[in-house]
Design a protein around this motif. Structure first.
Motif: not given
Ligand SMILES: [Zn+2]
Length: 148
Positions: A9, A25, A63, A67
Motif C-alpha cells: 500500500h 509500504h 509493515d 497501517d
Molecule cells: Zn504502511
C-alpha cells in the motif's frame, strides 16, 4: 508476487527530470525476523527496478500489519520503556534468571512478548508447569507496574 509479501500500500512516485523515485509500504508476516524483512526489502527494490527502467531510487517500508488508515501501536511504549517494565516484573517475580531472550511484537495495538528459555531450566526440580505458573504471575504483576 514476491515471496513473503502479503500486501502493498501507499505507493508514491516522484519524477525529477527523467528519473523516477518511489516509496512503498510492504506488509509481511508480522513474525518474520528483521533479517528476513531486510532480504524482502532488497527483493522488492530489485523487482521494482526491473519493472520500471527509469526508476532510480526506491524506499521500502516493511509493515507488520496494515497501517494505511490507522497506526494501532503508536500509543505503546518504545522498546527501552517496555523492556524496563518487563525486566522489573521478571526481577520482582524471580523469573529474571531463566530468560535468555525477549522478543517484542507490536501488533494490533498491543505488545506481544516472546520469552526464550533455555532447555536447561526444565530439570527434575523445575517442571514446565512451575515455570508457566511463575511467568503467569509475572504477567499479572506487569499490570501494576504499567503507568504509561
Ligand atoms: Zn504502511
Amino acid at each position: 508476487m514476491i515471496s513473503g509479501v502479503n500486501n502493498v500500500h501507499s505507493l508514491r512516485t516522484r519524477k525529477i527530470g527523467h528519473a523516477i523515485s518511489a516509496d512503498v509500504h510492504v506488509q509481511v508476516d508480522p513474525f518474520l525476523s528483521v533479517s528476513e524483512g531486510h532480504i524482502i526489502t532488497i527483493s522488492v527494490e530489485r523487482v521494482a527496478k526491473e519493472c520500471l527502467e527509469d526508476l532510480h531510487d526506491v524506499t521500502v517500508h516493511i509493515d507488520p500489519e496494515d497501517d494505511e488508515t490507522a497506526a494501532p501501536c503508536k500509543h505503546l511504549p518504545e522498546r527501552a520503556v517496555a523492556l524496563g517494565i518487563l525486566n522489573k516484573a521478571l526481577f520482582n517475580n524471580e523469573c529474571d534468571g531463566e530468560i535468555e531472550r525477549i522478543q517484542l511484537h507490536y501488533l494490533d495495538g498491543k505488545i506481544h512478548v516472546d520469552f526464550f528459555l533455555p532447555l536447561s531450566c526444565i530439570s527434575p526440580d523445575t517442571s514446565r508447569n512451575e515455570i508457566l505458573k511463575k511467568l503467569t504471575k509475572m504477567v499479572k504483576c506487569i499490570t501494576s507496574l504499567w503507568q504509561y
